[in-house]
Design a protein around this motif. Structure first.
Motif, mmCIF file in Angstrom:
data_model
loop_
_atom_site.group_PDB
_atom_site.id
_atom_site.type_symbol
_atom_site.label_atom_id
_atom_site.label_comp_id
_atom_site.label_asym_id
_atom_site.label_seq_id
_atom_site.Cartn_x
_atom_site.Cartn_y
_atom_site.Cartn_z
ATOM 1 N N LEU A 43 3.546 -16.592 0.358
ATOM 2 C CA LEU A 43 3.710 -17.002 1.737
ATOM 3 C C LEU A 43 4.867 -17.581 1.550
ATOM 4 O O LEU A 43 5.033 -18.792 0.554
ATOM 5 C CB LEU A 43 2.451 -17.866 2.309
ATOM 6 C CG LEU A 43 1.303 -17.003 2.575
ATOM 7 C CD1 LEU A 43 0.042 -17.890 2.759
ATOM 8 C CD2 LEU A 43 1.620 -16.022 3.813
ATOM 9 N N LEU B 95 -5.416 -11.950 0.684
ATOM 10 C CA LEU B 95 -4.269 -12.253 1.264
ATOM 11 C C LEU B 95 -3.519 -13.139 -0.346
ATOM 12 O O LEU B 95 -4.021 -13.715 -0.949
ATOM 13 C CB LEU B 95 -4.643 -13.727 2.021
ATOM 14 C CG LEU B 95 -3.324 -14.482 2.479
ATOM 15 C CD1 LEU B 95 -2.411 -13.798 3.084
ATOM 16 C CD2 LEU B 95 -4.020 -15.964 3.090
ATOM 17 N N ASP B 96 -2.315 -12.809 -0.389
ATOM 18 C CA ASP B 96 -1.639 -13.394 -1.593
ATOM 19 C C ASP B 96 -0.775 -14.658 -1.026
ATOM 20 O O ASP B 96 0.057 -14.657 -0.521
ATOM 21 C CB ASP B 96 -0.481 -12.313 -1.794
ATOM 22 C CG ASP B 96 0.278 -12.700 -3.002
ATOM 23 O OD1 ASP B 96 0.095 -13.920 -3.600
ATOM 24 O OD2 ASP B 96 1.162 -11.937 -3.574
ATOM 25 N N ARG B 97 -1.561 -15.861 -1.030
ATOM 26 C CA ARG B 97 -0.945 -17.173 -0.657
ATOM 27 C C ARG B 97 0.272 -17.607 -1.535
ATOM 28 O O ARG B 97 1.043 -18.175 -0.879
ATOM 29 C CB ARG B 97 -2.278 -18.060 -0.941
ATOM 30 C CG ARG B 97 -3.453 -17.757 -0.133
ATOM 31 C CD ARG B 97 -4.487 -18.978 -0.402
ATOM 32 N NE ARG B 97 -5.652 -18.641 0.389
ATOM 33 C CZ ARG B 97 -5.964 -18.944 1.673
ATOM 34 N NH1 ARG B 97 -5.032 -19.537 2.471
ATOM 35 N NH2 ARG B 97 -6.864 -18.320 2.387
ATOM 36 N N GLU C 234 -7.927 -21.566 10.982
ATOM 37 C CA GLU C 234 -7.481 -19.991 11.097
ATOM 38 C C GLU C 234 -8.365 -19.265 12.047
ATOM 39 O O GLU C 234 -7.970 -18.510 12.726
ATOM 40 C CB GLU C 234 -7.682 -19.290 9.669
ATOM 41 C CG GLU C 234 -6.635 -19.535 8.570
ATOM 42 C CD GLU C 234 -7.146 -19.171 7.453
ATOM 43 O OE1 GLU C 234 -7.991 -18.227 7.345
ATOM 44 O OE2 GLU C 234 -6.301 -19.324 6.263
ATOM 45 N N ARG D 226 0.427 -27.211 2.109
ATOM 46 C CA ARG D 226 1.666 -27.306 1.000
ATOM 47 C C ARG D 226 1.905 -28.483 0.964
ATOM 48 O O ARG D 226 1.638 -29.687 1.869
ATOM 49 C CB ARG D 226 2.750 -26.568 1.604
ATOM 50 C CG ARG D 226 2.486 -25.036 2.087
ATOM 51 C CD ARG D 226 3.616 -24.289 2.421
ATOM 52 N NE ARG D 226 4.471 -24.022 1.353
ATOM 53 C CZ ARG D 226 4.708 -22.716 0.905
ATOM 54 N NH1 ARG D 226 4.066 -21.757 1.371
ATOM 55 N NH2 ARG D 226 5.494 -22.607 -0.328
ATOM 56 N N LEU E 287 5.382 -14.011 10.943
ATOM 57 C CA LEU E 287 5.647 -13.125 9.879
ATOM 58 C C LEU E 287 5.191 -11.889 10.377
ATOM 59 O O LEU E 287 4.581 -11.559 11.289
ATOM 60 C CB LEU E 287 4.813 -13.342 8.561
ATOM 61 C CG LEU E 287 4.836 -14.482 7.885
ATOM 62 C CD1 LEU E 287 4.069 -14.699 6.807
ATOM 63 C CD2 LEU E 287 6.200 -14.744 7.237
ATOM 64 N N ALA F 284 -2.883 -17.027 8.821
ATOM 65 C CA ALA F 284 -3.615 -17.795 7.600
ATOM 66 C C ALA F 284 -2.860 -19.298 7.747
ATOM 67 O O ALA F 284 -1.852 -19.174 8.291
ATOM 68 C CB ALA F 284 -3.031 -17.034 6.538
ATOM 69 N N LEU G 293 1.003 -10.395 7.125
ATOM 70 C CA LEU G 293 0.655 -11.271 5.999
ATOM 71 C C LEU G 293 0.523 -10.591 4.598
ATOM 72 O O LEU G 293 0.119 -9.558 4.289
ATOM 73 C CB LEU G 293 -0.773 -11.864 5.997
ATOM 74 C CG LEU G 293 -1.091 -12.548 7.398
ATOM 75 C CD1 LEU G 293 -2.643 -13.257 7.515
ATOM 76 C CD2 LEU G 293 -0.192 -13.940 7.464
ATOM 77 N N PRO G 294 1.402 -11.322 3.394
ATOM 78 C CA PRO G 294 1.341 -10.667 2.308
ATOM 79 C C PRO G 294 -0.095 -10.384 1.494
ATOM 80 O O PRO G 294 -0.655 -11.415 1.703
ATOM 81 C CB PRO G 294 2.247 -11.674 1.524
ATOM 82 C CG PRO G 294 1.901 -12.882 2.175
ATOM 83 C CD PRO G 294 1.820 -12.655 3.469
ATOM 84 N N TYR H 283 0.689 -19.489 9.059
ATOM 85 C CA TYR H 283 1.403 -18.057 9.146
ATOM 86 C C TYR H 283 0.809 -17.285 10.244
ATOM 87 O O TYR H 283 -0.432 -16.818 10.244
ATOM 88 C CB TYR H 283 1.360 -17.532 7.824
ATOM 89 C CG TYR H 283 1.982 -18.445 6.974
ATOM 90 C CD1 TYR H 283 3.493 -18.458 6.450
ATOM 91 C CD2 TYR H 283 1.438 -19.690 6.038
ATOM 92 C CE1 TYR H 283 4.043 -19.089 5.657
ATOM 93 C CE2 TYR H 283 2.107 -20.134 5.328
ATOM 94 C CZ TYR H 283 3.249 -20.445 4.946
ATOM 95 O OH TYR H 283 3.863 -20.991 4.072
#
Length: 584
Positions: free
Chosen positions: A492, A487-489, A413, A430, A476, A426, A479-480, A443
């Protein structure tokens, strides 16, 4: 007499078995006895001393895998210096940062690395061609090192955006090499890993400090054909492969380990199905799962599995190795009951001295227990089973394992955030498409002028090792965030699976088969003849898998390096037509 340094222990081996082979490199037929290796290292050590290297001074080593690498590492120690191994496939900018942080040390290199480009250093020496090295004395320079002196500084991923240098001591390496598990099964060890990684303590120092032999694999990524040939022809008795590579070998060629007595694996969760598949194909081979960290001088725990005792569930972390203490602690460093998860703290002689020029991080990770014992906080949650073994229960913080490497997504990052055109970024881990491990996804929120995701991938690859380059980049608008602004991972989105280009109507059967093999290796429905292996998320382990499948189905020998340098079906097909008489 108890040795106090690596070079002293090695000298004892030279005295006891001077004519035994210490290193063999089958790719070019090179073999060095203990006496010859000692003389070569002594000459280079005298050269380093003449250049001003004094006890404790770092000396950088940047070379291809060869006997010269081992000679260089040993010579640095004989001169009283500290080895600063540099990974030959890492970007030049990262290597420059490491050498600058070390104070522009002397750099030992070879012709291949010089051609690729070297970081700036205080002095550059190419031992193979330097006349001053050849003219130096072959006698031991006699420089002593204490057990707590730093033998090497090995760099790993750091959360602040910079690699962190782990200071491994002579005491740690000596204790590791003396472990009772390194018996006759580990007399002839295949060296596959980059020497700049912590596993070099096993591949280099375990054989050399115990009178065994290092068998050097050729430079580059290993592949099924090369490893099979080395294990069968060179009398290799043991080797270490990462959990990801072990899984690939178990799938593509489970019988490959039949010639060896033990195969070690670890660095990530070891798949029990892969272990069972190997043990079924190699009933006389022991599979040993290893747990450790560079801060612990490679491995600290192990779990042994055999054909008569395969894993019937998750592969355990196992039991501590010699002289290693494990403590499972909760808040306030209070012990947790058996069966309950707690953070693993490790004690013993193998602990690193700390992090190079980072007192704050050292104080955070190397702590003092209530009884005054120095401990290393692993960040790993473990629980103790009824039979006394440890099993993995999760990880604290954000560190993740990518292809066997512990990676701080925060470092990626930081690098992304400094690039032109990036307003916010971010990076998260995954599950990969095949469900066999983790991959990094970046992201990116572009700035007003916009940003090219392909350009970002290229820029990141120039700054970070390949295993830290995200496999996918997602753009994006923002970022959410959670209601409290973090940060709302979980929000994503998963990266879209790449769509292959339409296949031409005149696709030949051979080219179609290659397209199908590419798709299966990448976990995709289809791949077009001009789709890039890299742009579809491919990396080295998948290239190794693909090379094995091409060999099995087409009867032609292709390496992972061939795939990485010819990343489309069309390019690889053209290469195979040039190099193989078999029709496609």
């Amino acid at each position: 007499m108890v040795s106090t340094s690596i070079q002293q222990q090695f000298a004892e081996r030279v005295n006891s078995t001077p004519d035994a082979v210490a290193i063999s490199a089958p790719v070019d037929g090179t073999a060095l006895t203990y006496r010859r290796l000692d003389e070569r290292a002594n000459r280079l050590a005298h050269r380093l001393i003449a250049l001003g290297v004094r006890p404790g001074d770092p000396v950088a080593v940047l070379m291809e895998r060869s006997p010269d690498v081992v000679t260089a590492l040993l010579a640095v120690l004989k001169a009283g210096g500290t080895c600063l191994p540099l990974h030959s496939s890492q970007p030049l900018a990262r290597l420059q940062h490491i050498t600058d942080r070390a104070g522009a040390p002397v750099l030992l290199t070879d012709a291949v690395m010089r051609e690729r480009g070297l970081p700036r250093a205080g002095a550059v020496v190419e031992p193979a061609t330097d006349p001053a090295v050849a003219a130096s004395p072959a006698t031991d320079p006699g420089v002593a090192s204490g057990p707590d002196a730093v033998a090497c500084v090995i760099h790993t991923s750091g959360s602040t955006g910079e690699p962190k240098g782990v200071e491994v001591t002579h005491r740690g390496v000596l204790a590791f090499a003396a472990d009772s598990s390194w018996g006759p099964a580990h007399r002839r060890i295949l060296s596959l890993a980059p020497y700049a990684f912590g596993v070099s303590a096993y591949e280099i120092w375990v054989p050399l400090l115990n009178g065994g032999r290092i068998v050097l694999a050729p430079p580059g990524e290993p592949d099924v054909a090369t490893v099979r040939r080395l294990l069968a022809d060179e009398g290799v008795t043991a080797l270490h492969v990462t959990a990801g590579l072990f899984r690939v070998f178990a799938q593509e060629a489970p019988g490959i380990f039949a010639p060896v007595r033990e195969v070690l694996t670890g660095g990530d969760v070891v798949a029990p199905a892969a272990v069972r598949r190997v043990l079924d194909a190699c009933p006389d081979t022991v599979v040993r799962a290893m747990y450790g960290a560079t801060e612990l001088t490679a491995f600290a725990a192990h779990a042994t599995m055999t054909a008569s005792g395969p894993p019937d569930g998750p592969v355990p972390v196992g039991r501590p190795m010699d002289g290693v203490g494990f403590r499972l602690l909760g808040p306030g460093l209070a012990p947790v009951p058996d069966g309950e998860p707690g953070e693993l703290y490790v004690t013993g002689d193998r602990l690193a001295r700390g992090y190079h020029r980072d007192a704050a991080l050292t104080a955070d990770r190397f702590v003092t227990g209530p009884d005054g014992t120095r401990m290393y906080r692993t960040g790993d949650l473990m629980r103790r089973t009824a039979d006394g073994q440890l099993e993995f229960a999760g990880r604290l913080g954000d560190q993740v394992k990518i292809r066997g490497h512990l990676v701080e997504p925060g470092e990626v990052e930081h690098v992304l955030g400094r690039l032109d055109g990036v307003a916010d970024a971010a990076v998260v881990a995954r599950d990969d498409a095949l469900g066999e491990g983790k991959l990094l996804v970046a992201y990116v929120v572009p700035g007003p002028a916009g940003v090219s995701l392909d350009g970002l991938r290229t820029a990141v690859a120039a700054l970070l090792p390949d295993y830290m380059v995200p496999a996918a980049f997602v753009e994006l608008a923002a970022l959410p965030l959670t209601p409290n602004g973090k940060l709302d991972r979980a929000a994503l989105p998963a990266p879209a699976r790449p769509a292959p280009a339409p296949a031409p109507d005149d696709l030949t059967p051979g080219r179609q088969l290659l397209c199908d093999l590419f798709a299966r290796a990448l976990g995709l429905d289809a791949v077009g003849p001009h789709d890039s292996f890299f742009e579809l998320g491919g990396e080295s382990l998948q290239a190794i898998r693909l090379a094995g499948r091409i060999g099995a189905e087409l009867g032609v020998e292709v390496s992972a390096a061939d795939i990485l340098s010819h990343p489309t079906v069309a390019e690889l097909e053209a290469l195979l037509r040039e190099t193989s008489p078999a029709p496609l």
